[in-house]
Design an enzyme around this catalytic site. Sequence first.
Site, PDB file in Angstrom:
ATOM      1  CD  GLU A  10      -1.486   2.289   1.997  1.00  0.00           C
ATOM      2  OE1 GLU A  10      -2.004   3.395   1.728  1.00  0.00           O
ATOM      3  OE2 GLU A  10      -0.588   2.146   2.825  1.00  0.00           O
ATOM      4  CD  GLN A 100      -3.740   3.128  12.215  1.00  0.00           C
ATOM      5  OE1 GLN A 100      -3.059   3.453  11.246  1.00  0.00           O
ATOM      6  NE2 GLN A 100      -5.030   2.882  12.131  1.00  0.00           N
ATOM      7  CG  HIS A 297     -12.380   0.315   7.166  1.00  0.00           C
ATOM      8  ND1 HIS A 297     -11.642   0.743   6.088  1.00  0.00           N
ATOM      9  CD2 HIS A 297     -13.679   0.441   6.809  1.00  0.00           C
ATOM     10  CE1 HIS A 297     -12.458   1.124   5.115  1.00  0.00           C
ATOM     11  NE2 HIS A 297     -13.698   0.944   5.528  1.00  0.00           N
ATOM     12  CB  ALA A 299      -9.245  -6.772   8.694  1.00  0.00           C
ATOM     13  CG  ASP A 300      -6.140  -1.914   8.104  1.00  0.00           C
ATOM     14  OD1 ASP A 300      -5.636  -1.099   8.881  1.00  0.00           O
ATOM     15  OD2 ASP A 300      -7.153  -1.676   7.426  1.00  0.00           O
ATOM     16  CG  HIS A 322      -4.767   0.133   3.958  1.00  0.00           C
ATOM     17  ND1 HIS A 322      -5.463   0.594   2.871  1.00  0.00           N
ATOM     18  CD2 HIS A 322      -4.135   1.207   4.473  1.00  0.00           C
ATOM     19  CE1 HIS A 322      -5.257   1.895   2.738  1.00  0.00           C
ATOM     20  NE2 HIS A 322      -4.452   2.294   3.695  1.00  0.00           N
TER      21      HIS A 322
END
Length: 352
Positions: A10, A100, A297, A299-300, A322
Amino acid sequence: MIEIDGSYGEGGGQLVRTAVALSAVTGEEIKVTNIRKNRPNPGLKQQHLKALETAAKICGARVSGLSQGSSELFFAPVEIKGGKYNIDIGTAGSITLLLQCIMPALPFVEEKVELTIRGGTDVAWSPTIDYLKHVTLRALEQFGYAGSVTLKERGYYPRGGGSVSAVFEPCKLHGFHFRKTEGNKKTESNPVGEGLKGEKSMMEEIIGVSHSSNLPAHVPARQAESARSLFLEAGYDARIDVSSSEFFSTGSGITLWKGYCGGSALGKKGLPAEKVGRQAAEEVIKELRAGAAVDIHLADQLIPYMALAGNSSFTVRELTLHAATNIWVTEQFLDVKFKIKEMEGLFEVSVG
């Protein structure tokens, strides 16, 4: 030293954020090159810089390449330290993306971390603050993760000015397997009458919040009503809170969730409120109908935590670029190997 090609997969900011977070956890020095090489404006952007500066401060890292447009970063962590930190992104840069960058490292502090952050809470190309609070953090709790986020003031693009406080405690992570019944279990609500396809269907309750700042109160109300109507058509019940405020910045948005599946949409000039609500609802319906344990979303976002916790898995309707990139980055730092298996139209991602 671990060298990471920032253009892999990505090739965006998430790759750098994950690399820095796992560098802090493992103590490994890293060199990231070709940062965002294939993007229209390559290199680090302002919001990336604030996230990386915060990570460096929390783990006392030696760092170079922290400048706007930089395509190369050197990061050498020392020790993850607790304490109180005040961060001002200075723009509408995403608060959730900043978090994050540091959250995977925070279980390993010796004392709690308290953060006050100003920036964007509801901005494009990032999880909303409500998604982080009600979907991401709820999922991480299943690993034993100990963190909470409190919204003080919303910040929209382009002015930002939102405010969030967050507290993270030291904790020991453990494995967890996300199953469909945990995320998409039907609630004991009143059954729908003869309706969809002539069959009786049990209503499934979806939760949400529709919000605005410096706009007429009917804007978030219309967003919510549009979403609620679409859910009813699809056989789901929805409870959506509506709030209208006067914050520093102007904007609107809606976030909806059920279990580990969520969706959101943001208002913008010329876009009817009904379309905003419908967009978010369609996103959630698509995830729930797929029957996966988590949305694409989440998941990554789960990948580094699964590797740190061990013995974990989830199912998802699609393995995004991603997620695949996050798997690759994580495997560069930790002695783990993710397994991906297609089953019944879904992808199962697991780590032993």
